[in-house]
Design a protein around this motif. Sequence first.
Motif, short mmCIF file in Angstrom:
data_model
loop_
_atom_site.label_atom_id
_atom_site.label_comp_id
_atom_site.label_asym_id
_atom_site.label_seq_id
_atom_site.Cartn_x
_atom_site.Cartn_y
_atom_site.Cartn_z
N THR A 71 5.59 12.81 2.03
CA THR A 71 6.91 12.64 1.40
C THR A 71 7.45 11.23 1.60
O THR A 71 8.23 10.75 0.76
N LYS A 72 7.06 10.56 2.67
CA LYS A 72 7.51 9.18 2.86
C LYS A 72 7.06 8.29 1.71
O LYS A 72 7.75 7.32 1.35
N TYR A 97 7.23 -5.90 1.30
CA TYR A 97 7.35 -4.62 0.60
C TYR A 97 6.12 -4.34 -0.26
O TYR A 97 5.66 -3.20 -0.36
N GLN A 98 5.58 -5.39 -0.88
CA GLN A 98 4.40 -5.20 -1.71
C GLN A 98 3.20 -4.77 -0.86
O GLN A 98 2.39 -3.93 -1.28
N ASP A 99 3.08 -5.32 0.34
CA ASP A 99 2.00 -4.93 1.24
C ASP A 99 2.19 -3.52 1.78
O ASP A 99 1.22 -2.79 2.00
N PHE A 100 3.45 -3.13 1.99
CA PHE A 100 3.74 -1.88 2.69
C PHE A 100 3.81 -0.68 1.74
O PHE A 100 3.45 0.42 2.12
N TYR A 101 4.30 -0.90 0.50
CA TYR A 101 4.50 0.21 -0.43
C TYR A 101 3.62 0.03 -1.66
O TYR A 101 3.76 -0.95 -2.40
N THR A 140 14.94 -1.64 -2.45
CA THR A 140 14.86 -0.17 -2.52
C THR A 140 14.59 0.31 -3.93
O THR A 140 13.76 1.20 -4.15
N MET A 141 15.28 -0.29 -4.91
CA MET A 141 15.17 0.18 -6.30
C MET A 141 13.94 -0.39 -7.01
O MET A 141 13.67 0.00 -8.16
N ALA A 145 9.62 5.34 -7.06
CA ALA A 145 9.69 6.51 -6.18
C ALA A 145 10.07 7.77 -6.96
O ALA A 145 10.55 7.70 -8.09
N LYS A 146 9.87 8.91 -6.32
CA LYS A 146 10.32 10.18 -6.89
C LYS A 146 11.76 10.49 -6.48
O LYS A 146 12.47 11.17 -7.21
N VAL A 147 12.14 10.01 -5.29
CA VAL A 147 13.49 10.23 -4.78
C VAL A 147 14.02 8.92 -4.21
O VAL A 147 13.35 8.29 -3.38
#
Length: 231
Positions: A71-72, A97-101, A140-141, A145-147
Amino acid sequence: MAIFECRQLTKRYGSTTALDHIDLSLEPGRIVGLLGPNGSGKTTLIKLAARLLTPSSGQILIDGEVPGPETKAMISYLPDREFLPEYMNTRQLLNLYQDFYADFVPARAEEMLSSLDIRPNIPVRKLSKGTREKVRLILTMSRDAKVYMLDEPIAGVDPAARDYILKTIIGNYEPEALVLISTHLISDVESVLDEAVFLKEGHIVLHKSVDEIREEHGMSVDDYFRDVFRC
């Protein structure tokens, strides 16, 4: 099918009950306001969904899954406090953020940063509070994401910045995603909401569409909120 679901969800801190056997079902493709005064349980609910806390009893599900590693990857979470490393600049934050997500969209972030004329080489520590809020929201945006869970995203910024933040939320979330906005500043977010959930002392006292609230009570969501939570 619900993408965010609580079943008799309870969270206690010692002798204090922050959430008391709440049931809640939220569907994708909606912008939902999680509304209540400070101490009503809003942040606790979001932290449970983000797996920063664990329930005392009951269950919370994200797309049918108990909060965990799976879910994360579905949730893009904006906490209610500062989290950006002050030594980094915005370019380094985008790279992080690009590396992490895996679902981070750099082009989306670049476009939003450019529209605000936020230069990529300025360290976070040199940004104003309002600009930091915008950078946090942009990061964040910029995920697919789904949520999206936004905890008090407009509390610390001026009215002009609030307008930008709300436009960013509307213009950049995935149409099939759920956006959950926790706030006590109802009048500022009412125009973007599809539904409202009122939390009071750990209980859900109302969950309706904003149109239903206006039609049934003959007043704005903000006015009705003030009536429900009148001291």
